[in-house]
Design a protein around this motif. Structure first.
Motif, short mmCIF file in Angstrom:
data_model
loop_
_atom_site.label_atom_id
_atom_site.label_comp_id
_atom_site.label_asym_id
_atom_site.label_seq_id
_atom_site.Cartn_x
_atom_site.Cartn_y
_atom_site.Cartn_z
N THR A 75 0.82 -1.12 0.02
CA THR A 75 0.11 -0.07 0.10
C THR A 75 0.57 1.40 0.17
O THR A 75 0.34 2.31 -0.52
CB THR A 75 -0.85 -0.04 1.34
OG1 THR A 75 -0.25 -0.36 2.33
CG2 THR A 75 -2.04 -0.86 0.93
N THR A 112 -5.82 -14.23 -4.38
CA THR A 112 -7.02 -13.80 -4.02
C THR A 112 -7.18 -12.64 -4.53
O THR A 112 -6.45 -11.69 -4.53
CB THR A 112 -7.59 -14.22 -2.77
OG1 THR A 112 -6.86 -13.53 -1.68
CG2 THR A 112 -7.58 -15.61 -2.27
N ARG A 113 -8.55 -11.94 -4.88
CA ARG A 113 -8.71 -10.55 -5.13
C ARG A 113 -8.48 -9.86 -3.87
O ARG A 113 -8.16 -8.80 -4.02
CB ARG A 113 -10.44 -10.46 -5.70
CG ARG A 113 -10.44 -11.08 -7.00
CD ARG A 113 -11.90 -10.84 -7.62
NE ARG A 113 -12.02 -11.48 -8.88
CZ ARG A 113 -12.63 -10.85 -9.94
NH1 ARG A 113 -13.36 -9.80 -9.85
NH2 ARG A 113 -12.82 -11.56 -11.17
N GLU A 114 -9.03 -10.31 -2.46
CA GLU A 114 -8.83 -9.62 -1.46
C GLU A 114 -7.33 -9.51 -1.12
O GLU A 114 -6.93 -8.16 -0.81
CB GLU A 114 -9.39 -10.60 -0.20
CG GLU A 114 -10.73 -10.73 -0.31
CD GLU A 114 -11.36 -11.49 -1.45
OE1 GLU A 114 -10.51 -12.57 -1.84
OE2 GLU A 114 -12.47 -11.36 -1.44
N ARG A 115 -6.41 -10.41 -1.45
CA ARG A 115 -5.07 -10.18 -1.43
C ARG A 115 -4.50 -8.88 -2.24
O ARG A 115 -3.79 -8.11 -1.97
CB ARG A 115 -4.33 -11.30 -1.50
CG ARG A 115 -2.89 -11.22 -1.43
CD ARG A 115 -2.44 -11.58 0.07
NE ARG A 115 -1.05 -11.15 0.22
CZ ARG A 115 -0.47 -10.30 0.90
NH1 ARG A 115 -1.34 -9.44 1.47
NH2 ARG A 115 0.92 -10.10 0.79
N GLN A 157 -6.43 -6.51 -3.42
CA GLN A 157 -6.75 -5.30 -2.99
C GLN A 157 -6.19 -4.77 -1.60
O GLN A 157 -5.79 -3.61 -1.59
CB GLN A 157 -8.31 -5.50 -2.69
CG GLN A 157 -8.99 -4.04 -2.30
CD GLN A 157 -8.93 -2.91 -3.13
OE1 GLN A 157 -9.66 -2.88 -4.09
NE2 GLN A 157 -7.93 -1.96 -2.73
N GLU A 158 -5.99 -5.73 -0.72
CA GLU A 158 -5.54 -5.14 0.44
C GLU A 158 -3.88 -4.68 0.62
O GLU A 158 -3.34 -4.13 1.34
CB GLU A 158 -5.64 -6.27 1.58
CG GLU A 158 -4.71 -7.39 1.67
CD GLU A 158 -5.08 -8.53 2.23
OE1 GLU A 158 -6.28 -8.60 3.01
OE2 GLU A 158 -4.29 -9.38 2.53
N THR A 159 -3.16 -5.00 -0.75
CA THR A 159 -1.90 -4.58 -0.79
C THR A 159 -1.56 -3.44 -1.86
O THR A 159 -0.69 -3.20 -2.55
CB THR A 159 -0.93 -5.90 -1.39
OG1 THR A 159 -1.51 -6.24 -2.59
CG2 THR A 159 -0.90 -6.86 -0.36
N LYS A 192 -8.68 1.83 -5.07
CA LYS A 192 -9.70 0.67 -5.17
C LYS A 192 -9.30 0.01 -6.51
O LYS A 192 -9.56 0.63 -7.89
CB LYS A 192 -10.97 1.46 -5.36
CG LYS A 192 -12.35 0.39 -5.69
CD LYS A 192 -13.10 0.13 -4.53
CE LYS A 192 -14.36 -0.55 -5.04
NZ LYS A 192 -14.10 -1.90 -5.30
#
Lengths: 281, 261
Positions: B152, B213-216, B218-220, B224
């Motif tokens: 991030t 995963t999509r989550e991974r 996004q969280e890095t 958006k």
């Protein structure tokens, strides 16, 4: 006409307080010994020009010799940041440092324009780049033939240039091979040029006719300093001492460690130590 | 022997980046991750690729990854070595480079890169090395590939400084500035492959590496994330690719006493 001198004479005769000076070498043939002599002689208020200020500019800046630095990439190549230069920019230690920042293309073009006797360099560059908003020396011109807007920067015309090279002959012609960087351009752009060499040979008989040679009348002073580029390298003589670049990251991380290292290895030293430093590399 | 079951995300990134290069490419190589990817391409499917480093070495074929862009081996193995002014004038500005391969400290969704400062330019929190060749590589190469690890603090909503121009504010911003090269066409991270949306030019995930995963993703990532309608799975490294990369890194480590990227 090139004079053959000792390093202390060459630096004393050619580098003055307040000068604009370029110690050049694009990774290769960096004049470390000459920069160390400038530090020993304690020159002040220098404006330093260099595409890739690395260890020697970190040392010159950390020892307080520089007022300003003109550059395009301030890193320890392959290792990380320049910690002494950062400390000067971020914390004014040991003194405040003015910066004028360019891209490599601009710096290379500015040297070439200096060598060509032009007032400025014109090139297709800086499009969309933030540097032109923070560096007032970056301007633009419109091509009178096509209307294209091109970038313009002032030519580099240093008072004095220092480079390292492989060989000089007895007349004082200088031979450079391998990665030639901007060695030729900086010498031709500067008012005075000091070249340290690995060795002085009788003549350049039998060498390839297209090798990069600076005729003796373009060089002010020649000094034989074997190993004088260490920990940079001299193609055909010794390789880059990569471990010294990694080590510098630790030495330069702390003001006291840096100051001690500079005393032991530069202030209390002589150009003769360089030959031993490249033995066994 | 090569163990295909424990591929690291960095290895996957390097190999995915290598695959994007072709045998006919003339590639301007940045140091670090781009250098590893370009040399893996040369050692596997693209033996004819021309690798150019900004030190003036053209058509170089190093046996180990260089620590700096000017290591002696680059010159020794090159087809020719030119001066740095010639490199930037005739070869880069002259339009002879098909792909510029860059890394980034900070990147935004439109492929704009910051490697200059964190914080304010005049009073930076962190003074980074600066642009080097990147400002002109980004606009003079026919296209630009970017490679970086996702985090991030690296992939941010707004970069602190425009070291090199990608798609600016998106859309036709390059064209409006008179830049006729394509700009960033591919972003290769340790998790995914991203391509700019044809209209907005926003980087969009088109392929995720195995197990991601999509989550991974996004969280890095600090913005958006947009995913393409159809997101592929990146094929895992082949034995040949992984062996080439690991052997290259082992040789590099022996040569420099330090692991290459």
């Amino acid at each position: 006409m090139a004079r053959f001198q000792s390093l202390s004479e060459a630096v004393a005769d050619n580098l003055n307080d307040g000068d604009t000076v370029a110690f050049e070498g694009f990774t290769h043939l960096i004049p470390h010994a000459a920069a160390h002599e400038a530090i020993r002689q304690g020159r002040k208020d220098l404006t330093l020009i260099r595409m890739t200020p690395d260890i020697i500019y970190d040392q010159l800046i950390g020892m307080g010799l520089a007022r300003k630095v003109v550059f395009s990439y301030a890193g320890n190549p392959g290792v990380g940041l320049l910690r002494r230069m950062r400390d000067a920019i971020e914390n004014n230690w040991p003194r405040a440092l003015e910066t004028e920042e360019h891209s490599h293309a601009a710096m290379a073009n500015a040297y070439e324009a200096g060598a060509a006797g032009l007032p400025c360099a014109i090139f297709r560059g800086y499009r969309g780049a933030g540097l032109k908003d923070v560096n007032p020396a970056i301007k633009s011109v419109t091509c009178p033939f096509t209307g294209e807007e091109l970038a313009a920067v002032p030519a580099h015309r240093p008072d004095v240039a220092f480079i390292h090279a492989q060989k000089a002959n007895r007349r004082g012609d200088v031979l450079i091979e391998g990665i030639v960087g901007v060695q030729k351009e900086v010498v031709l752009a500067a008012k005075r040029a000091v070249v340290t060499v690995e060795e002085i040979v009788d003549d350049f008989e039998g060498l390839h006719p297209n090798l990069c040679v600076l005729p003796h009348w373009t060089v002010t002073s020649i000094v034989e300093v074997p190993g004088g580029a260490h920990p940079s390298y001299a193609h055909g003589y010794y390789p880059r001492d990569n471990s010294a670049y990694l080590e510098w990251d630790k030495i330069s991380a702390d003001r006291d460690v840096f100051t001690r290292w500079m005393k032991e290895n530069v202030l209390d030293s002589t150009p003769d130590v360089f030959a031993a430093r490249v033995k066994g590399l | 022997m090569t163990d295909l079951s424990n591929v690291t995300p960095t290895e996957m990134m390097t190999i995915a980046a290598a695959r994007a290069l072709s045998n006919d490419d003339v590639c301007f190589v940045g140091i670090g991750a781009p250098s590893a990817a370009c040399n893996v391409a040369r050692l596997t499917h693209a033996p004819g690729i021309t690798l150019i480093y900004e030190s003036g070495t053209i058509g170089t074929a190093p046996d180990v990854l260089p620590l700096s862009i000017g290591d002696g081996e680059l010159c020794e193995t090159a087809v020719t070595t030119v001066s740095v002014p010639e490199m930037f004038r005739y070869w880069l500005q002259g339009g002879r480079i098909s792909v510029g391969f860059l890394g980034a400290a900070q990147l935004d969704r439109f492929g704009n890169i910051n490697t200059t400062v964190i914080g304010d330019y005049r009073h930076p929190k962190v003074r980074l090395p600066g642009g080097g060749g990147a400002p002109e590589i980004a606009t003079s190469c026919r296209q630009v590939f970017i490679t970086m690890k996702q985090a991030t603090r690296g992939m941010v909503e707004k970069i602190d400084f425009y070291t090199s121009f990608g798609h600016g504010e998106g859309g036709d911003h390059r064209k409006r500035l008179g830049i006729d090269t394509e700009g960033p066409t591919l972003l290769i991270t340790d998790l995914a492959l991203w391509k700019p949306d044809p209209d907005t030019k926003e980087f969009t995930v088109v392929s995720m590496h195995p197990g991601v995963t999509r989550e991974r993703v996004q969280e890095t990532c600090g913005w958006k994330v947009r995913f393409a309608e159809r997101v592929e799975e990146t094929p895992p490294p082949s034995k040949q690719e992984l062996t080439a990369l690991r052997e290259l890194q082992a040789r590099t480590e022996r040569a420099h006493g330090k692991k290459g990227n």
